[in-house]
Enzyme design. Structure first.
Site, PDB file in Angstrom:
ATOM      1  N   GLY A  20      47.764  84.453  41.699  1.00  0.00           N
ATOM      2  CA  GLY A  20      47.578  83.637  40.495  1.00  0.00           C
ATOM      3  C   GLY A  20      47.977  84.314  39.195  1.00  0.00           C
ATOM      4  N   ASP A  66      35.635  95.034  46.238  1.00  0.00           N
ATOM      5  CA  ASP A  66      34.863  93.872  45.796  1.00  0.00           C
ATOM      6  C   ASP A  66      34.198  94.250  44.473  1.00  0.00           C
ATOM      7  N   ARG A  68      31.742  93.274  43.134  1.00  0.00           N
ATOM      8  CA  ARG A  68      30.272  93.252  43.200  1.00  0.00           C
ATOM      9  C   ARG A  68      29.716  94.562  43.746  1.00  0.00           C
ATOM     10  N   TYR A 147      35.869  77.057  28.020  1.00  0.00           N
ATOM     11  CA  TYR A 147      34.481  76.571  28.064  1.00  0.00           C
ATOM     12  C   TYR A 147      33.462  77.712  28.029  1.00  0.00           C
ATOM     13  N   GLY A 189      43.370  77.630  28.911  1.00  0.00           N
ATOM     14  CA  GLY A 189      43.121  76.272  29.398  1.00  0.00           C
ATOM     15  C   GLY A 189      43.733  76.204  30.785  1.00  0.00           C
ATOM     16  N   PRO A 190      44.082  75.008  31.261  1.00  0.00           N
ATOM     17  CA  PRO A 190      44.577  74.910  32.640  1.00  0.00           C
ATOM     18  C   PRO A 190      45.985  75.473  32.866  1.00  0.00           C
ATOM     19  N   ARG A 199      40.039  74.809  44.338  1.00  0.00           N
ATOM     20  CA  ARG A 199      38.589  74.712  44.169  1.00  0.00           C
ATOM     21  C   ARG A 199      38.164  73.733  43.084  1.00  0.00           C
TER      22      ARG A 199
HETATM   23  C1  HXC Z   1      28.773  74.454  46.266  1.00  0.00           C
HETATM   24  C2  HXC Z   1      29.263  76.525  47.175  1.00  0.00           C
HETATM   25  C3  HXC Z   1      30.652  76.192  47.229  1.00  0.00           C
HETATM   26  C4  HXC Z   1      31.048  74.895  46.740  1.00  0.00           C
HETATM   27  C5  HXC Z   1      30.406  78.196  48.010  1.00  0.00           C
HETATM   28  N1  HXC Z   1      29.181  77.772  47.668  1.00  0.00           N
HETATM   29  N2  HXC Z   1      31.322  77.257  47.742  1.00  0.00           N
HETATM   30  N3  HXC Z   1      28.341  75.682  46.692  1.00  0.00           N
HETATM   31  N4  HXC Z   1      30.084  74.070  46.281  1.00  0.00           N
HETATM   32  N5  HXC Z   1      32.317  74.509  46.741  1.00  0.00           N
HETATM   33  C6  HXC Z   1      27.928  78.522  47.822  1.00  0.00           C
HETATM   34  C7  HXC Z   1      27.596  78.773  49.290  1.00  0.00           C
HETATM   35  O1  HXC Z   1      26.879  77.683  49.853  1.00  0.00           O
HETATM   36  C8  HXC Z   1      26.704  80.023  49.219  1.00  0.00           C
HETATM   37  O2  HXC Z   1      25.404  79.707  48.785  1.00  0.00           O
HETATM   38  C9  HXC Z   1      27.342  80.788  48.052  1.00  0.00           C
HETATM   39  O3  HXC Z   1      28.074  79.829  47.273  1.00  0.00           O
HETATM   40  C10 HXC Z   1      28.286  81.878  48.538  1.00  0.00           C
HETATM   41  O4  HXC Z   1      29.301  81.289  49.319  1.00  0.00           O
HETATM   42  P1  HXC Z   1      30.305  82.167  50.202  1.00  0.00           P
HETATM   43  O5  HXC Z   1      31.348  81.256  50.711  1.00  0.00           O
HETATM   44  O6  HXC Z   1      29.500  82.974  51.187  1.00  0.00           O
HETATM   45  O7  HXC Z   1      30.855  83.231  49.099  1.00  0.00           O
HETATM   46  P2  HXC Z   1      32.112  84.185  49.132  1.00  0.00           P
HETATM   47  O8  HXC Z   1      32.719  84.239  50.510  1.00  0.00           O
HETATM   48  O9  HXC Z   1      31.712  85.430  48.451  1.00  0.00           O
HETATM   49  O10 HXC Z   1      33.204  83.396  48.232  1.00  0.00           O
HETATM   50  C11 HXC Z   1      33.057  83.295  46.853  1.00  0.00           C
HETATM   51  C12 HXC Z   1      33.538  81.935  46.298  1.00  0.00           C
HETATM   52  C13 HXC Z   1      34.973  81.573  46.804  1.00  0.00           C
HETATM   53  C14 HXC Z   1      33.454  82.021  44.797  1.00  0.00           C
HETATM   54  C15 HXC Z   1      32.565  80.843  46.793  1.00  0.00           C
HETATM   55  O11 HXC Z   1      35.356  80.312  46.311  1.00  0.00           O
HETATM   56  C16 HXC Z   1      35.976  82.611  46.367  1.00  0.00           C
HETATM   57  O12 HXC Z   1      36.176  83.611  47.086  1.00  0.00           O
HETATM   58  N6  HXC Z   1      36.625  82.436  45.177  1.00  0.00           N
HETATM   59  C17 HXC Z   1      37.571  83.412  44.618  1.00  0.00           C
HETATM   60  C18 HXC Z   1      38.740  82.776  43.935  1.00  0.00           C
HETATM   61  C19 HXC Z   1      38.418  81.657  42.954  1.00  0.00           C
HETATM   62  O13 HXC Z   1      37.305  81.089  42.975  1.00  0.00           O
HETATM   63  N7  HXC Z   1      39.406  81.335  42.096  1.00  0.00           N
HETATM   64  C20 HXC Z   1      39.291  80.303  41.134  1.00  0.00           C
HETATM   65  C21 HXC Z   1      39.139  80.889  39.777  1.00  0.00           C
HETATM   66  S1  HXC Z   1      39.585  79.643  38.684  1.00  0.00           S
HETATM   67  P3  HXC Z   1      24.103  79.766  49.811  1.00  0.00           P
HETATM   68  O14 HXC Z   1      22.942  79.461  48.923  1.00  0.00           O
HETATM   69  O15 HXC Z   1      24.412  78.709  50.828  1.00  0.00           O
HETATM   70  O16 HXC Z   1      24.094  81.155  50.355  1.00  0.00           O
HETATM   71  C22 HXC Z   1      38.731  79.641  37.283  1.00  0.00           C
HETATM   72  C23 HXC Z   1      39.362  78.693  36.281  1.00  0.00           C
HETATM   73  C24 HXC Z   1      38.477  78.035  35.351  1.00  0.00           C
HETATM   74  O17 HXC Z   1      37.775  80.337  37.137  1.00  0.00           O
HETATM   75  C25 HXC Z   1      39.127  77.043  34.377  1.00  0.00           C
HETATM   76  C26 HXC Z   1      40.125  76.055  34.923  1.00  0.00           C
HETATM   77  C27 HXC Z   1      40.667  75.132  33.893  1.00  0.00           C
HETATM   78  P1  NAP Z   2      42.865  83.133  41.622  1.00  0.00           P
HETATM   79  O1  NAP Z   2      44.281  83.338  42.014  1.00  0.00           O
HETATM   80  O2  NAP Z   2      41.919  82.545  42.629  1.00  0.00           O
HETATM   81  O3  NAP Z   2      42.311  84.502  41.074  1.00  0.00           O
HETATM   82  C1  NAP Z   2      41.076  85.041  41.340  1.00  0.00           C
HETATM   83  C2  NAP Z   2      41.278  86.454  41.852  1.00  0.00           C
HETATM   84  O4  NAP Z   2      40.026  87.119  41.887  1.00  0.00           O
HETATM   85  C3  NAP Z   2      41.868  86.515  43.258  1.00  0.00           C
HETATM   86  O5  NAP Z   2      42.962  87.395  43.264  1.00  0.00           O
HETATM   87  C4  NAP Z   2      40.727  87.064  44.117  1.00  0.00           C
HETATM   88  O6  NAP Z   2      41.250  87.888  45.159  1.00  0.00           O
HETATM   89  C5  NAP Z   2      39.948  87.865  43.088  1.00  0.00           C
HETATM   90  N1  NAP Z   2      38.536  87.979  43.457  1.00  0.00           N
HETATM   91  C6  NAP Z   2      37.654  86.975  43.690  1.00  0.00           C
HETATM   92  N2  NAP Z   2      36.460  87.469  44.012  1.00  0.00           N
HETATM   93  C7  NAP Z   2      36.580  88.825  43.961  1.00  0.00           C
HETATM   94  C8  NAP Z   2      35.671  89.890  44.199  1.00  0.00           C
HETATM   95  N3  NAP Z   2      34.403  89.662  44.547  1.00  0.00           N
HETATM   96  N4  NAP Z   2      36.129  91.161  44.058  1.00  0.00           N
HETATM   97  C9  NAP Z   2      37.421  91.404  43.710  1.00  0.00           C
HETATM   98  N5  NAP Z   2      38.315  90.430  43.474  1.00  0.00           N
HETATM   99  C10 NAP Z   2      37.895  89.150  43.604  1.00  0.00           C
HETATM  100  O7  NAP Z   2      42.742  82.183  40.341  1.00  0.00           O
HETATM  101  P2  NAP Z   2      43.438  82.224  38.905  1.00  0.00           P
HETATM  102  O8  NAP Z   2      43.557  80.808  38.472  1.00  0.00           O
HETATM  103  O9  NAP Z   2      44.637  83.092  38.897  1.00  0.00           O
HETATM  104  O10 NAP Z   2      42.295  82.887  37.999  1.00  0.00           O
HETATM  105  C11 NAP Z   2      42.489  84.140  37.345  1.00  0.00           C
HETATM  106  C12 NAP Z   2      41.582  84.239  36.136  1.00  0.00           C
HETATM  107  O11 NAP Z   2      41.943  83.265  35.170  1.00  0.00           O
HETATM  108  C13 NAP Z   2      40.102  84.026  36.424  1.00  0.00           C
HETATM  109  O12 NAP Z   2      39.332  84.881  35.607  1.00  0.00           O
HETATM  110  C14 NAP Z   2      39.885  82.605  35.991  1.00  0.00           C
HETATM  111  O13 NAP Z   2      38.551  82.328  35.659  1.00  0.00           O
HETATM  112  C15 NAP Z   2      40.796  82.548  34.783  1.00  0.00           C
HETATM  113  N6  NAP Z   2      41.183  81.207  34.368  1.00  0.00           N
HETATM  114  C16 NAP Z   2      42.075  80.509  35.108  1.00  0.00           C
HETATM  115  C17 NAP Z   2      42.447  79.250  34.680  1.00  0.00           C
HETATM  116  C18 NAP Z   2      43.451  78.431  35.436  1.00  0.00           C
HETATM  117  O14 NAP Z   2      43.685  77.287  35.043  1.00  0.00           O
HETATM  118  N7  NAP Z   2      44.074  78.935  36.474  1.00  0.00           N
HETATM  119  C19 NAP Z   2      41.901  78.731  33.496  1.00  0.00           C
HETATM  120  C20 NAP Z   2      40.990  79.479  32.789  1.00  0.00           C
HETATM  121  C21 NAP Z   2      40.644  80.737  33.212  1.00  0.00           C
HETATM  122  P3  NAP Z   2      40.545  88.097  46.590  1.00  0.00           P
HETATM  123  O15 NAP Z   2      40.231  86.752  47.127  1.00  0.00           O
HETATM  124  O16 NAP Z   2      41.541  88.892  47.368  1.00  0.00           O
HETATM  125  O17 NAP Z   2      39.307  88.900  46.309  1.00  0.00           O
END
Ligand code: HXC
Ligand code: NAP
Length: 282
Positions: A20, A66, A68, A147, A189-190, A199
């Site tokens: 990303g 990670d 965390r 936001y 923004g997006p 997601r």
């Molecule tokens: C509700 C959810 C859920 C969902 C997970 N959970 N997905 N709840 N709706 N869609 C809950 C689970 O039930 C669980 O709670 C807890 O979250 C942990 O879920 P896991 O799947 O075990 O977590 P994990 O494997 O650590 O994965 C983390 C994650 C996953 C955040 C859920 O989506 C991920 O790895 N994301 C990384 C990349 C990402 O999200 N990128 C987008 C960034 S974009 P319980 O209580 O059941 O244990 C962004 C842009 C913003 O930020 C602005 C855009 C315009």
């Molecule tokens: P993305 O590709 O899903 O990026 C998220 C990255 O975070 C992935 O490379 C993921 O890699 C890593 N990550 C997630 N959990 C992690 C963990 N526990 N430890 C280490 N790495 C972790 O999405 P993106 O859209 O490019 O988002 C990048 C940034 O831009 C984020 O901060 C997001 O909030 C911000 N943002 C995006 C948008 C948009 O429209 N795209 C808008 C506003 C803000 P692994 O899964 O390998 O860990």
């Protein structure tokens, strides 16, 4: 837009640099001469990205970690220092997010996002910050969202966590300036990415169309636009910018904020009519 050696001699660590926006920023930093440390959980993704990034001529170190887990962070920071001697810049880009009505969130659902976005950003910032303090300088860039200050329904864990990162940005801009460390943020923004769209923009709900309509420029952001902004903020030439959050959203959040912005919908002919009435009264 920049001199080709703008970032030459610098080493930047980018969290979530394998995909990303993190990958796009890493690509731009590499093109401008920086060496790169990219880290996230999935080593296979990082290694694939690293081989693409090496085509810019950059040295690239992919490291699984990670955000965390503080012990894992200490270990990768040491690996980066061993290879490159210092870390000049940190981009806190890793994040997690999903959409959900707040009343349906489980305890774990709220916690996982705050752990990755807020606690994770703190963990990496503190570990890298200690090295920057020893090295007498550095630059930190946090990726938040628009936001972070308005809040947003349906992404409450993310909104709370990003608001915390915004507070961290402004706090450290003051506290760590004495060490020569600048701390800034970008609020995008997006920008379409696989991670965000999978997601947050599920197909069939019309979310994408509504988002685009709301943006005054009527388009999503292009990755290169955000990557150039990041390069500018990471470069020495922006050395007096500290504690700033730069919005890059085509005007989206202000569209919703301005009281009379909806007058856009009034056709030109109505404006002409109103004008004629006003002149007639005179
Ligand atoms: C509700 C959810 C859920 C969902 C997970 N959970 N997905 N709840 N709706 N869609 C809950 C689970 O039930 C669980 O709670 C807890 O979250 C942990 O879920 P896991 O799947 O075990 O977590 P994990 O494997 O650590 O994965 C983390 C994650 C996953 C955040 C859920 O989506 C991920 O790895 N994301 C990384 C990349 C990402 O999200 N990128 C987008 C960034 S974009 P319980 O209580 O059941 O244990 C962004 C842009 C913003 O930020 C602005 C855009 C315009
Ligand atoms: P993305 O590709 O899903 O990026 C998220 C990255 O975070 C992935 O490379 C993921 O890699 C890593 N990550 C997630 N959990 C992690 C963990 N526990 N430890 C280490 N790495 C972790 O999405 P993106 O859209 O490019 O988002 C990048 C940034 O831009 C984020 O901060 C997001 O909030 C911000 N943002 C995006 C948008 C948009 O429209 N795209 C808008 C506003 C803000 P692994 O899964 O390998 O860990």
């Amino acid at each position: 837009m920049f001199k080709a050696d703008l970032l030459s001699g610098k080493t930047f660590l980018i969290t979530g640099g394998g995909s990303g926006l993190g990958k796009s920023m890493a690509q731009r930093f590499g093109e401008l001469g920086a060496n790169l440390v990219i880290m996230s959980r999935k080593l296979d993704v990082l290694e694939q990205t690293a081989s693409e990034l090496r085509q810019t001529g950059a040295e690239v170190l992919p490291l699984a970690c990670d955000v965390r887990k503080p012990a894992q962070i200490s270990s990768i920071v040491q690996s980066a220092i061993e290879k490159f001697g210092r870390i000049d810049g940190l981009v806190n880009n890793a994040a997690g997010n999903f959409i959900s009505p707040t009343e349906l969130l489980s305890e774990g659902g709220f916690k996982v996002i705050v752990d990755i976005v807020l606690n994770g950003t703190f963990n990496v910032t503190q570990a890298v910050g200690k090295e920057m303090i020893k090295a007498k300088g550095g630059t930190i860039l946090n990726i938040v969202t628009t936001y972070a200050w308005t809040g947003s329904g349906y992404v409450v864990p993310s909104a709370c966590a990003k608001a915390g990162v915004l507070a961290l940005t402004r706090s450290l801009a003051v506290e760590w300036a004495k060490y020569g460390i600048r701390t800034n943020a970008i609020a995008p923004g997006p920008f379409p990415t696989e991670g965000a769209w999978n997601r947050l923009v599920p197909p069939g709900l019309g979310i994408e169309k509504t988002m685009k309509k709301r943006i005054p420029l009527k388009r999503f952001g292009e990755h290169i636009e955000l990557a150039n902004l990041a390069a500018y903020l990471m470069a020495d030439g922006s050395g007096y910018i500290n504690g700033e959050v730069v919005t890059i959203d085509g005007g989206e959040w202000l569209q919703g904020a301005g009281e009379f912005n909806d007058l856009e919908k009034i056709p030109k002919v109505v404006w002409k009519g109103l004008s004629a009435i006003r002149k007639g009264k005179k």
